[in-house]
Design an enzyme around this catalytic site. Structure first.
Site, PDB file in Angstrom:
ATOM      1  N   CYS A   1      14.098  46.827 -95.312  1.00  8.90           N
ATOM      2  CA  CYS A   1      14.563  47.429 -94.059  1.00  8.90           C
ATOM      3  C   CYS A   1      14.480  46.429 -92.907  1.00  8.90           C
ATOM      4  O   CYS A   1      15.274  45.496 -92.819  1.00  8.90           O
ATOM      5  CB  CYS A   1      13.780  48.714 -93.773  1.00  8.90           C
ATOM      6  SG  CYS A   1      14.343  49.619 -92.312  1.00  8.90           S
TER       7      CYS A   1
ATOM      8  N   ASP B   1      22.237  56.141 -97.412  1.00  7.22           N
ATOM      9  CA  ASP B   1      21.539  55.226 -96.512  1.00  7.22           C
ATOM     10  C   ASP B   1      22.244  55.190 -95.165  1.00  7.22           C
ATOM     11  O   ASP B   1      23.343  54.641 -95.039  1.00  7.22           O
ATOM     12  CB  ASP B   1      21.494  53.832 -97.137  1.00  7.22           C
ATOM     13  CG  ASP B   1      20.549  52.887 -96.422  1.00  7.22           C
ATOM     14  OD1 ASP B   1      20.300  53.094 -95.224  1.00  7.22           O
ATOM     15  OD2 ASP B   1      20.066  51.937 -97.058  1.00  7.22           O
TER      16      ASP B   1
ATOM     17  N   HIS C   1      17.508  55.816 -98.123  1.00  8.49           N
ATOM     18  CA  HIS C   1      16.899  54.671 -97.451  1.00  8.49           C
ATOM     19  C   HIS C   1      15.373  54.768 -97.528  1.00  8.49           C
ATOM     20  O   HIS C   1      14.796  55.805 -97.251  1.00  8.49           O
ATOM     21  CB  HIS C   1      17.343  54.651 -95.987  1.00  8.49           C
ATOM     22  CG  HIS C   1      16.878  53.455 -95.229  1.00  8.49           C
ATOM     23  ND1 HIS C   1      17.630  52.313 -95.098  1.00  8.49           N
ATOM     24  CD2 HIS C   1      15.721  53.220 -94.558  1.00  8.49           C
ATOM     25  CE1 HIS C   1      16.963  51.424 -94.391  1.00  8.49           C
ATOM     26  NE2 HIS C   1      15.798  51.952 -94.050  1.00  8.49           N
TER      27      HIS C   1
END
Length: 261
Positions: free
Chosen positions: A148, A194, A226
């Site tokens: 991320c 996501d 995600h």
């Protein structure tokens, strides 16, 4: 001010999906030391392959999840170093589970801006300090992995010759320039659902990698969202399997390319 809908992004800046997750149980076995005055988690392998992984964490910082992931890379033979560019101020200080709301006065944008500015200025000097401390001989190869928030710094490192390969999972805050700039093999470990890296942006990113003739591989896991690879729900057998497959594929990717370097 840019927003998550800014067309310049191929992976959107961190948003609500990046701040949720599950903290994992386990006992990390590494140590924390300062490198360049930045807290750094160091996980040492029992049997070393001689190579080193630089770990760029998500917004949960050096959480138990991150430390356990790094221990997993160490178990595969790598010396692993994870930078705490949040300097003791990860998102877990404000919310600890996916159902735990942040304090009503918590300023997400200010928190992100502060830590992104610090990370942007310090990842490359930190990586150089790691190389100085742990070696740069031809027999020592470096790789980098980010989750991320860490994805732009994977690309930042891959644009140099400081590492031989890189990988990221469920990335955020990436532009076309990040993909154009990579000089070394990149693995993308992606979730079907996501908000930061939705299908249309993922396809554009792959188009750039193909157009620029980069060396890359894309994993796409159906049915997860995600954060699955670093803070997913391990009580869900399928989500746990996806997380483990992501991790093992990254190990295999590094095994391949660092052996070739």
């Amino acid at each position: 001010m840019t927003t998550p809908s800014d067309p310049s992004y191929l992976a959107n800046p961190p948003s609500a999906c990046c701040f949720t997750g599950t903290l994992h149980a386990g006992t990390p076995r590494g140590t924390v030391e300062d490198i360049l005055s930045i807290p750094t988690y160091i996980s040492r392998p029992t049997t070393s392959n001689g190579n080193i992984i630089l770990y760029l964490p998500d917004v949960w910082g050096l959480s138990p999840n991150a430390k356990l992931l790094m221990d997993g890379y160490a178990a595969a033979g790598y010396l692993v170093l994870g930078i705490d560019y949040f300097r003791g101020d990860p998102i877990s200080n404000y919310r600890r589970t996916r159902n735990d709301p942040p304090p009503p006065d918590f300023d997400h944008p200010a928190w992100l801006a502060k830590h992104f500015a610090f990370a942007s200025a310090h990842v490359l000097p930190w990586a150089a300090a790691v190389r100085e401390k742990f070696g740069t001989s031809p027999t020592i190869q470096y790789a980098c992995v980010g989750y991320c928030f860490g994805a732009p710094f994977v690309c930042q490192l891959l644009a140099t010759d400081e590492v031989s390969a890189g990988a990221f999972a469920h990335p955020s805050r990436l532009t076309e320039e990040h993909f154009v700039g990579v000089k070394h093999p990149l693995l993308l470990s992606c979730a079907e659902t996501d908000g930061a890296f939705p299908p249309e942006l993922r396809r554009k990113a792959v188009d750039v990698l193909q157009r620029e003739k980069k060396v890359y591989h894309v994993q796409l896991f159906q049915g997860v969202s995600h954060g699955f690879a670093s803070r997913g729900d391990l009580d869900d057998p399928y989500e746990k399997w996806c997380k483990e497959q992501s991790h093992s594929a990254i190990v295999s990717w590094f095994d391949l390319w660092l052996a070739k370097s």
